[in-house]
Write a protein that holds these residues in place. Structure first.
Motif, mmCIF file in Angstrom:
data_model
loop_
_atom_site.group_PDB
_atom_site.id
_atom_site.type_symbol
_atom_site.label_atom_id
_atom_site.label_comp_id
_atom_site.label_asym_id
_atom_site.label_seq_id
_atom_site.Cartn_x
_atom_site.Cartn_y
_atom_site.Cartn_z
ATOM 1 N N SER A 1 0.839 -1.205 0.000
ATOM 2 C CA SER A 1 0.000 0.000 0.000
ATOM 3 C C SER A 1 0.874 1.256 0.000
ATOM 4 O O SER A 1 2.008 1.242 0.485
ATOM 5 C CB SER A 1 -0.933 0.013 1.216
ATOM 6 N N ARG A 2 0.337 2.335 -0.560
ATOM 7 C CA ARG A 2 1.126 3.571 -0.684
ATOM 8 C C ARG A 2 1.597 4.097 0.667
ATOM 9 O O ARG A 2 2.730 4.581 0.778
ATOM 10 C CB ARG A 2 0.362 4.646 -1.435
ATOM 11 N N ASP A 3 0.778 4.023 1.707
ATOM 12 C CA ASP A 3 1.222 4.538 3.006
ATOM 13 C C ASP A 3 2.450 3.777 3.508
ATOM 14 O O ASP A 3 3.373 4.386 4.057
ATOM 15 C CB ASP A 3 0.088 4.519 4.035
ATOM 16 N N HIS A 4 2.524 2.483 3.273
ATOM 17 C CA HIS A 4 3.699 1.709 3.679
ATOM 18 C C HIS A 4 4.895 2.001 2.768
ATOM 19 O O HIS A 4 6.041 2.014 3.233
ATOM 20 C CB HIS A 4 3.372 0.220 3.688
ATOM 21 N N VAL A 5 4.636 2.236 1.488
ATOM 22 C CA VAL A 5 5.725 2.610 0.568
ATOM 23 C C VAL A 5 6.341 3.934 1.006
ATOM 24 O O VAL A 5 7.568 4.080 1.018
ATOM 25 C CB VAL A 5 5.222 2.697 -0.892
ATOM 26 N N GLU A 6 5.519 4.890 1.386
ATOM 27 C CA GLU A 6 6.045 6.187 1.816
ATOM 28 C C GLU A 6 6.968 6.035 3.023
ATOM 29 O O GLU A 6 8.019 6.665 3.093
ATOM 30 C CB GLU A 6 4.893 7.149 2.112
ATOM 31 N N ALA B 1 8.667 3.320 3.753
ATOM 32 C CA ALA B 1 9.859 2.620 3.261
ATOM 33 C C ALA B 1 10.817 3.581 2.561
ATOM 34 O O ALA B 1 12.026 3.524 2.782
ATOM 35 C CB ALA B 1 9.452 1.492 2.314
ATOM 36 N N VAL B 2 10.275 4.474 1.747
ATOM 37 C CA VAL B 2 11.133 5.437 1.050
ATOM 38 C C VAL B 2 11.840 6.344 2.058
ATOM 39 O O VAL B 2 13.046 6.577 1.961
ATOM 40 C CB VAL B 2 10.312 6.260 0.027
ATOM 41 N N ARG B 3 11.098 6.840 3.036
ATOM 42 C CA ARG B 3 11.713 7.687 4.068
ATOM 43 C C ARG B 3 12.805 6.930 4.829
ATOM 44 O O ARG B 3 13.838 7.507 5.164
ATOM 45 C CB ARG B 3 10.662 8.205 5.046
ATOM 46 N N GLY B 4 12.582 5.658 5.092
ATOM 47 C CA GLY B 4 13.547 4.855 5.852
ATOM 48 C C GLY B 4 14.580 4.137 5.006
ATOM 49 O O GLY B 4 15.464 3.473 5.539
ATOM 50 N N ARG B 5 14.456 4.236 3.670
ATOM 51 C CA ARG B 5 15.391 3.604 2.730
ATOM 52 C C ARG B 5 15.446 2.084 2.896
ATOM 53 O O ARG B 5 16.502 1.471 2.893
ATOM 54 C CB ARG B 5 16.786 4.200 2.852
ATOM 55 N N PHE B 6 14.263 1.440 3.029
ATOM 56 C CA PHE B 6 14.216 -0.007 3.187
ATOM 57 C C PHE B 6 13.006 -0.583 2.458
ATOM 58 O O PHE B 6 12.135 0.145 1.998
ATOM 59 C CB PHE B 6 14.136 -0.387 4.668
ATOM 60 N N THR B 7 12.974 -1.895 2.358
ATOM 61 C CA THR B 7 11.781 -2.610 1.926
ATOM 62 C C THR B 7 11.525 -3.767 2.868
ATOM 63 O O THR B 7 12.459 -4.305 3.474
ATOM 64 C CB THR B 7 11.891 -3.139 0.483
ATOM 65 N N GLN B 8 10.279 -4.097 2.999
ATOM 66 C CA GLN B 8 9.829 -5.302 3.676
ATOM 67 C C GLN B 8 8.966 -6.031 2.661
ATOM 68 O O GLN B 8 8.569 -5.460 1.646
ATOM 69 C CB GLN B 8 8.986 -4.981 4.915
ATOM 70 N N ALA B 9 8.672 -7.302 2.930
ATOM 71 C CA ALA B 9 7.832 -8.075 2.013
ATOM 72 C C ALA B 9 7.036 -9.095 2.799
ATOM 73 O O ALA B 9 7.473 -9.563 3.855
ATOM 74 C CB ALA B 9 8.699 -8.769 0.971
ATOM 75 N N ASN B 10 5.879 -9.436 2.272
ATOM 76 C CA ASN B 10 5.073 -10.512 2.838
ATOM 77 C C ASN B 10 4.912 -10.357 4.345
ATOM 78 O O ASN B 10 5.187 -11.295 5.097
ATOM 79 C CB ASN B 10 5.661 -11.867 2.468
ATOM 80 N N HIS B 11 4.522 -9.173 4.780
ATOM 81 C CA HIS B 11 4.254 -8.886 6.200
ATOM 82 C C HIS B 11 5.473 -9.138 7.083
ATOM 83 O O HIS B 11 5.348 -9.639 8.202
ATOM 84 C CB HIS B 11 3.041 -9.674 6.688
ATOM 85 N N GLY B 12 6.654 -8.778 6.566
ATOM 86 C CA GLY B 12 7.874 -8.849 7.372
ATOM 87 C C GLY B 12 8.590 -10.179 7.361
ATOM 88 O O GLY B 12 9.575 -10.357 8.071
ATOM 89 N N LYS B 13 8.143 -11.113 6.527
ATOM 90 C CA LYS B 13 8.804 -12.421 6.452
ATOM 91 C C LYS B 13 10.062 -12.333 5.583
ATOM 92 O O LYS B 13 10.143 -11.529 4.664
ATOM 93 C CB LYS B 13 7.828 -13.460 5.923
ATOM 94 N N GLN C 1 -3.971 1.581 -7.479
ATOM 95 C CA GLN C 1 -3.539 0.864 -8.678
ATOM 96 C C GLN C 1 -2.458 1.628 -9.442
ATOM 97 O O GLN C 1 -2.614 1.972 -10.602
ATOM 98 C CB GLN C 1 -4.729 0.558 -9.582
ATOM 99 N N ALA C 2 -1.332 1.861 -8.740
ATOM 100 C CA ALA C 2 -0.240 2.619 -9.346
ATOM 101 C C ALA C 2 1.113 2.101 -8.866
ATOM 102 O O ALA C 2 1.226 1.539 -7.780
ATOM 103 C CB ALA C 2 -0.376 4.099 -8.997
ATOM 104 N N PHE C 3 2.126 2.322 -9.697
ATOM 105 C CA PHE C 3 3.499 2.094 -9.273
ATOM 106 C C PHE C 3 3.909 3.328 -8.475
ATOM 107 O O PHE C 3 3.713 4.460 -8.926
ATOM 108 C CB PHE C 3 4.402 1.885 -10.484
ATOM 109 N N THR C 4 4.451 3.120 -7.280
ATOM 110 C CA THR C 4 4.646 4.244 -6.365
ATOM 111 C C THR C 4 6.097 4.522 -5.992
ATOM 112 O O THR C 4 6.377 5.575 -5.417
ATOM 113 C CB THR C 4 3.818 4.036 -5.091
ATOM 114 N N ALA C 5 7.010 3.615 -6.266
ATOM 115 C CA ALA C 5 8.427 3.862 -5.973
ATOM 116 C C ALA C 5 9.270 2.873 -6.766
ATOM 117 O O ALA C 5 8.795 1.805 -7.166
ATOM 118 C CB ALA C 5 8.715 3.730 -4.481
ATOM 119 N N ILE C 6 10.529 3.246 -6.965
ATOM 120 C CA ILE C 6 11.469 2.382 -7.664
ATOM 121 C C ILE C 6 12.859 2.622 -7.080
ATOM 122 O O ILE C 6 13.205 3.754 -6.721
ATOM 123 C CB ILE C 6 11.442 2.627 -9.190
ATOM 124 N N GLY C 7 13.624 1.561 -6.979
ATOM 125 C CA GLY C 7 14.979 1.689 -6.451
ATOM 126 C C GLY C 7 15.773 0.414 -6.681
ATOM 127 O O GLY C 7 15.335 -0.491 -7.390
#
Length: 144
Positions: free
Chosen positions: A9-14, A16-28, A57-63
């Protein structure tokens, strides 16, 4: 090098971008452990807010993945999600619908959302080029 899409979701992407990280599958950790330094990572956001926000329904970040292995973040005693560090690019949020016909990973164009139910999955270089080209227009970004 592998190209990945992470459905978030976009709120979680925002965050992640601020923190310079990614998570996946609820932290697994399992999908994060498959990623390697330099891999491309595109975020697709079906909704603005998890779990029931308005559709986006949008692409919201890339890295690109910026580290060598997954690590566990110590948020609280009950929340220790696995993460990878990401170097995010300046980009614009890009609706998926105008790109659907050009994306090879979407085999059934009438049921294009099905693939995103897997959370994290790989795409080929041609699909990455379509998405990256659409997102890399000069404009304000999530990273700002």
């Amino acid at each position: 090098m592998t190209n990945w899409i992470n459905t978030v979701s976009r709120d979680h992407v925002e965050r992640a971008v601020r923190g310079r990280f990614t998570q996946a599958n609820h932290g697994k950790p399992h999908m994060l452990r498959k990623m390697a330094r330099g891999d491309w990572l595109v975020f697709y956001s079906p909704r603005t807010v998890y779990p029931d926000g308005p559709p986006l329904q949008a692409f919201t970040a890339i890295g690109r993945i910026a580290d060598d292995e997954a690590y566990q973040a110590d948020i609280t005693p009950d929340l220790q999600p696995w993460r990878r560090n990401v170097d995010f690019l300046d980009c614009v949020e890009t609706p998926i619908r105008p790109l659907i016909d050009r994306l090879g990973f979407i085999q059934d164009k009438t049921r294009w959302g099905y693939k995103f139910r897997f959370g994290v999955f790989t795409i080929d270089d041609a699909d990455l080029d379509v998405i990256r080209s659409a997102m890399m227009v000069t404009a304000p970004t999530l990273a700002q």
